[in-house]
Scaffold this motif. Structure first.
Motif, PDB file in Angstrom:
ATOM      1  N   ASP A 173       0.848  -1.185   0.000  1.00  0.00           N
ATOM      2  CA  ASP A 173       0.000   0.000   0.000  1.00  0.00           C
ATOM      3  C   ASP A 173       0.883   1.235   0.000  1.00  0.00           C
ATOM      4  O   ASP A 173       1.919   1.267   0.663  1.00  0.00           O
ATOM      5  N   SER A 174       0.459   2.239  -0.742  1.00  0.00           N
ATOM      6  CA  SER A 174       1.307   3.427  -0.844  1.00  0.00           C
ATOM      7  C   SER A 174       1.213   4.288   0.414  1.00  0.00           C
ATOM      8  O   SER A 174       2.078   5.103   0.674  1.00  0.00           O
ATOM      9  N   GLN A 175       0.163   4.092   1.211  1.00  0.00           N
ATOM     10  CA  GLN A 175      -0.029   4.896   2.413  1.00  0.00           C
ATOM     11  C   GLN A 175       0.708   4.278   3.604  1.00  0.00           C
ATOM     12  O   GLN A 175       0.982   3.080   3.613  1.00  0.00           O
ATOM     13  N   PRO A 176       0.995   5.082   4.616  1.00  0.00           N
ATOM     14  CA  PRO A 176       1.695   4.524   5.788  1.00  0.00           C
ATOM     15  C   PRO A 176       0.841   3.534   6.593  1.00  0.00           C
ATOM     16  O   PRO A 176       1.372   2.699   7.308  1.00  0.00           O
ATOM     17  N   ARG A 177      -0.487   3.659   6.486  1.00  0.00           N
ATOM     18  CA  ARG A 177      -1.269   2.630   7.173  1.00  0.00           C
ATOM     19  C   ARG A 177      -2.511   2.309   6.349  1.00  0.00           C
ATOM     20  O   ARG A 177      -3.063   3.187   5.682  1.00  0.00           O
ATOM     21  N   PRO A 178      -2.907   1.039   6.359  1.00  0.00           N
ATOM     22  CA  PRO A 178      -4.041   0.638   5.523  1.00  0.00           C
ATOM     23  C   PRO A 178      -5.351   1.265   5.991  1.00  0.00           C
ATOM     24  O   PRO A 178      -5.559   1.457   7.194  1.00  0.00           O
ATOM     25  N   LEU A 226       3.216  -4.623   3.149  1.00  0.00           N
ATOM     26  CA  LEU A 226       4.226  -3.558   3.089  1.00  0.00           C
ATOM     27  C   LEU A 226       3.511  -2.225   2.917  1.00  0.00           C
ATOM     28  O   LEU A 226       2.853  -2.000   1.909  1.00  0.00           O
ATOM     29  N   THR A 227       3.654  -1.360   3.907  1.00  0.00           N
ATOM     30  CA  THR A 227       3.040  -0.040   3.777  1.00  0.00           C
ATOM     31  C   THR A 227       4.065   0.948   3.237  1.00  0.00           C
ATOM     32  O   THR A 227       5.253   0.632   3.144  1.00  0.00           O
ATOM     33  N   SER A 228       3.604   2.122   2.884  1.00  0.00           N
ATOM     34  CA  SER A 228       4.451   3.165   2.256  1.00  0.00           C
ATOM     35  C   SER A 228       5.273   2.595   1.104  1.00  0.00           C
ATOM     36  O   SER A 228       6.434   2.943   0.925  1.00  0.00           O
TER      37      SER A 228
END
Lengths: 593, 222, 137
Positions: A173-178, A226-228
């Protein structure tokens, strides 16, 4: 010529049906005269089990190396015959079917025309098969892992589903948290109307929506998240995509069999889009939904203004729409949300409700009932022509909506003519105005598309192939789309979406090796490396690189990604690409008239 | 890459008038890559010429071949045996190819099937744009890697001119102003200072003005 | 003058070839002088295939592609359409009437349209007469 391959011609009379149209022996006699033909024979029903056995024995006995089958259309039994000749020890592509049934005997009005046409077709088939080249079977390695892009509701759910099926998922995910809220779901009418009381939350296909529980399950099953993390590069094809991931500057190469895009969508708040300034009595459908569920008292207060005793609420659907919104599903989402909320406002808050719309879409199970219910409960509908959108003005705390109703205009025009076509003017006064939100693809969708090399379908969302046949496929085999990144759907639809994608991934990757035909062959000596094939292949099945390790670069086909359309062969300026079963020479051989 | 485009067939047919044995020669390098004169186009032209002759009640023999590079004498020489028996050669190479063939086969007429257009690159499939005019004295170091000779319609050395508007050139709104591109590029590189340097007049004698040019690499010739 | 034109019909195997099969199976009959050439996609069809057909003595060439937006290879049909346009212009300059090359969109289910198109097409090629390639001076 002795070196030319021996051709066996086998006529299937379709249970002596063909004999009614022409003299089969005369046909075979003329075929036997063609160069290369070593044996001719006829049988009753070649497509039956015994017929196929007969064919195999005949091939073996006659020692022929290529086969022409004269019978019905290749669309009937081509595969069966190819298998049979393969079992008889010949390469599956060394066969041509002459379509004498659908293409000749059933076509000719005059039976006298049948024999000459059949002779012509059979001759063309013999010439064609003489030029046939064996097709290579390639064993493609299929990695039983999948990359899921987007850790929203649909992404996490498909990861769990794939894990259950034995495919190893990796979620990024491109964001730090889903976030679960990234999907623009449609509320299902059963959940909203069935459960009384507030705070019922969003249900998905009868399961209570609880995103954190899903995340917990993800970590419990040890599915990597995997975030960010973003996708930088994608090479290879189905079964072995080589993907470069970037986690805050750290790069990592993973090899996966399949890629599932679940990047979700985002909402542009309708109240902001209307550009009416910030006014607390103008809200978006999304905001109103939350207020109905969580803040009924506040909503109650908002609807009562000093001047007016009754609570008047107006919905305007079809507000300002950007070019990139997901148009049709977008109307459906707004329609359903507005209908739901209108009914709830009538029932729970005893409000007067009007819905102003140019279009309402209620396709889907139970949704038409929703419209009927709204009408029955006294919601007023105004249909506006698209050319004349409703005008909103604010006067002393009262929202005034000027509407031009086309249906009303039709009724009135019958009695009093001379009215213009723009609709009949109606003034609606409301205490609360609800506007639809705009559903847009998630930020970064365009970049993701260019990296994945999947096509834009006019809008910035993902291409869906033919929506009826393959709603979750992209133009690249092994790349799937799921969830609201390819259209707005309700929870039930999303779940069935997920199941079908999971099954599709499973059936692609369940075997470690996949035998595929090398349908297209590139002659590297002729290849000018002009990149035309790479640019024109609709399935991204051609890439360039070292054809053999350490050698000159060239274009190469990824056989498992190739779908055999031949566009590359048609475009190649150097004539370096050939479709094994449709070579130029073979096409020319069919043109002898 | 040299970019060429095919001449209209209506222009090629009259060139073949009166000839019976024609050889169409393709080139496998630049013109194949720019989709103008590769093996595929050679086949189409040869077939078109045969049909055109037959449609006019004549019969001609048109053969086809494609070679690695028409701009090399050695490759063109390899055609010696193929050329025998032909009375007209049609080159589907660039202007260089046509002339190499003419030099190698002094007794045979050779005609061009292509118009050689520019030195450039494919912008996207089927579209080619100019990037170099072979002026013989490269100044790309001073202009941020964007060539004012080929990208500015006036080939200005100290641009832009007054006709630059909203990033577009005054001769056509479709055309980017080359000097606008240079400005933007230098700005993003943090090297706008380069623009303050006035470029002196170019020595055009190193370009087309100086007669046919020649490149000599002393250490390579004996 | 009774003239039977030789016509080649290039058919995409995903649509028109199937429509032709159905048309055959219905036994409605269509001109037997139409030879069908099967292609994996109309996008595979090259200019040279059409020219060769005329060189081999075709009086007319029909090309059948899937309807816009329903090519299973995305834009193969659009590609074919553009190529046909280009080829028609080329034919005209060569001296072959461009009406001898016809392009149609057809779906798998439109077998009745297939019949209409090939019957009408046959008549129009008939009225054009033999291909100028075949006429001896």
């Amino acid at each position: 010529m002795d070196s030319s391959p021996k051709i066996g011609v086998f006529l299937c009379t379709c249970g002596h049906m063909m004999n009614d149209y022409f003299d089969t022996r005369a046909l075979l006699a003329s075929a036997a005269k063609e160069p290369g033909v070593s044996s001719v024979d006829e049988g009753g029903f070649l497509c039956t089990k015994s017929g196929l056995e007969w064919l195999k024995i005949k091939i073996a006995r006659s020692g022929c190396e290529r086969v022409v089958i004269a019978g019905c259309s290749p669309h009937q039994h081509e595969l069966k015959f190819r298998q049979a000749i393969e079992e008889a020890g010949l390469n599956r592509s060394l066969m041509t079917i002459a379509n004498l049934r659908e293409g000749c005997v059933w076509v000719c009005r005059d039976k006298k025309e049948c024999l000459p046409k059949a002779e012509r077709m059979l001759k063309a088939a013999i010439h064609r098969v003489a030029l046939a080249k064996p097709v290579d079977m390639v064993q493609a390695r299929m990695s039983s892992s999948a990359l899921i892009i987007g850790a929203g509701e649909s992404g996490v759910r498909i990861a769990l589903e794939l894990h259950r099926l034995g495919i190893q998922p990796l979620v990024i995910d491109s964001q730090p948290r889903p976030e679960g809220e990234r999907e623009a779901f449609l509320p299902t009418p059963c959940t909203l109307l069935g459960t009384g009381g507030s705070g019922s939350g969003q249900d998905i296909g009868g399961q209570r929506h609880d995103f954190s529980a899903l995340l917990k399950e993800l970590s419990h099953k040890k599915i990597e998240l995997l975030t960010s993390t973003e996708v930088r590069e994608v090479a290879g094809g189905v079964g072995a995509f080589r993907v470069v991931l970037d986690t805050q500057g750290r790069e990592r190469l993973v090899e996966v069999g399949s890629i599932v895009v679940a990047s979700g969508s985002r909402l542009e708040d309708g109240a902001n889009l209307a550009k009416l300034g910030s006014y607390s009595r103008i809200v978006s459908l999304g905001r109103l939904q939350k207020m109905i569920e969580a803040e009924p008292e506040r909503l109650e207060r908002m609807m009562i203004t000093a001047e007016r005793r009754a609570k008047h609420v107006c919905f305007i659907l079809g507000g300002p729409r950007g070019e990139k919104s997901l148009l049709a599903p977008f109307v459906k989402r707004a329609s359903i949300m507005a209908l739901n909320q209108a009914i709830l406002l009538r029932r729970r808050f005893k409000a007067e409700v009007a819905i102003v719309a140019s279009d309402i879409i209620v396709c889907g199970a139970g949704l038409e009932d929703l419209y009927r219910l709204a009408r029955q409960s006294g919601v007023l509908f105004f249909r506006t022509p698209e050319s004349r959108p409703p005008q909103v003005s604010l006067e002393k705390g009262v929202i005034k909506i000027r509407v031009y109703d086309s249906a009303l205009a039709d009724c009135i025009r019958e009695s009093a003519s001379g009215e213009d076509d723009g609709g009949y003017p109606v003034l609606i006064q409301a205490d609360l105005l609800a506007l639809e939100d705009e559903v847009l693809p998630s930020l970064g969708t365009e970049t993701l598309q260019s990296i994945l090399r999947v096509d834009l379908a006019g809008i910035s969302s993902f291409y869906q192939g033919n929506i009826h046949l393959k709603p979750n496929l992209s133009n690249r085999r092994g790349v799937f789309v799921v969830g609201s990144c390819h259209g707005v759907e309700d929870g039930g639809e999303m779940l069935s979406d997920i199941r079908s994608v999971a099954m599709a991934v499973f059936s692609l990757l369940s075997r470690p090796n996949l035998a595929v035909e090398q349908k297209v062959v590139i002659n590297t000596d002729k290849c000018a490396l002009c990149l035309t094939c790479i640019r024109t292949c609709p399935h991204r099945a051609i890439e360039f690189g070292e054809v053999k390790a350490g050698q000159k670069w060239g274009a190469r086909v990824i056989p498992q990604a190739c779908q055999g359309c031949g566009i590359c062969a048609g475009e190649c300026p150097a004539k370096a690409i050939e479709m094994v079963q449709y070579s130029d020479d073979q096409i020319f051989s069919e043109l002898t008239l | 890459m040299i970019v060429a485009e095919q001449k209209d067939i209506a222009e090629i047919i009259p060139m073949t008038e009166g000839y019976q044995n024609i050889l169409v020669i393709g080139c496998d390098t630049c013109v194949t890559v720019c989709l103008a004169g590769g093996a595929k186009e050679v086949a189409i032209l040869a077939c078109s010429l045969r049909l055109a002759a037959r449609a006019r009640g004549k019969k001609v023999q048109v053969d086809e071949i494609s070679i690695e590079r028409q701009c090399e004498k050695e490759f063109v020489d390899s055609l010696q045996s193929t050329v025998r028996g032909h009375d007209l050669l049609i080159s589907m190479g660039c202007g260089i190819g046509v002339q190499t063939i003419a030099e190698q086969f002094p007794n045979l007429p050779v005609v061009p099937a292509l118009n050689t257009k520019l030195l450039g690159l494919p912008e996207r499939q089927g579209v080619w744009v100019e990037r170099c005019q072979a002026c013989g004295q490269c100044i790309l170091d001073k202009t941020g890697g964007i060539c004012p000779i080929s990208r500015c319609s006036k080939s200005l050395l100290n641009g832009p001119c007054g006709g630059s508007q909203n990033g577009k050139c005054e001769i056509n709104k479709e055309i980017d102003c080359g000097w606008h591109l240079i400005y933007e590029r230098l700005k993003s590189l943090g090297r706008l200072g380069c623009l303050e340097e006035i470029m002196p007049a170019k020595d055009w004698s190193r370009s087309r003005d100086g007669g046919p040019r020649k490149v000599i690499r002393e250490d390579m010739c004996l | 003058m009774d003239f039977t034109p030789a016509i080649v019909a290039f058919c995409c195997e995903n649509s028109a070839y199937r429509a032709a099969d159905t048309a055959g199976a219905r036994q409605e009959g269509y001109p037997s002088n139409i030879s069908i050439c099967r292609l994996p996609c109309s996008g595979k069809l090259e200019v040279i295939h059409i020219l060769k057909a005329f060189e081999e003595g075709a009086d007319g060439v029909f090309v059948f592609a899937c309807h816009p937006d329903s090519c299973r290879f995305l834009l193969g049909n659009v590609r074919a359409g553009k190529r046909i346009e280009h080829t028609a212009a080329l034919l005209e300059k060569i001296g072959i009437e461009k009406e001898r090359l016809r392009f149609f969109y057809l779906s798998e289910l439109e077998w009745t349209q297939f019949l209409d198109l090939v019957r009408q097409g046959n008549e129009s090629i008939k009225s054009l007469g033999p291909s100028p390639i075949k006429v001896k001076p």
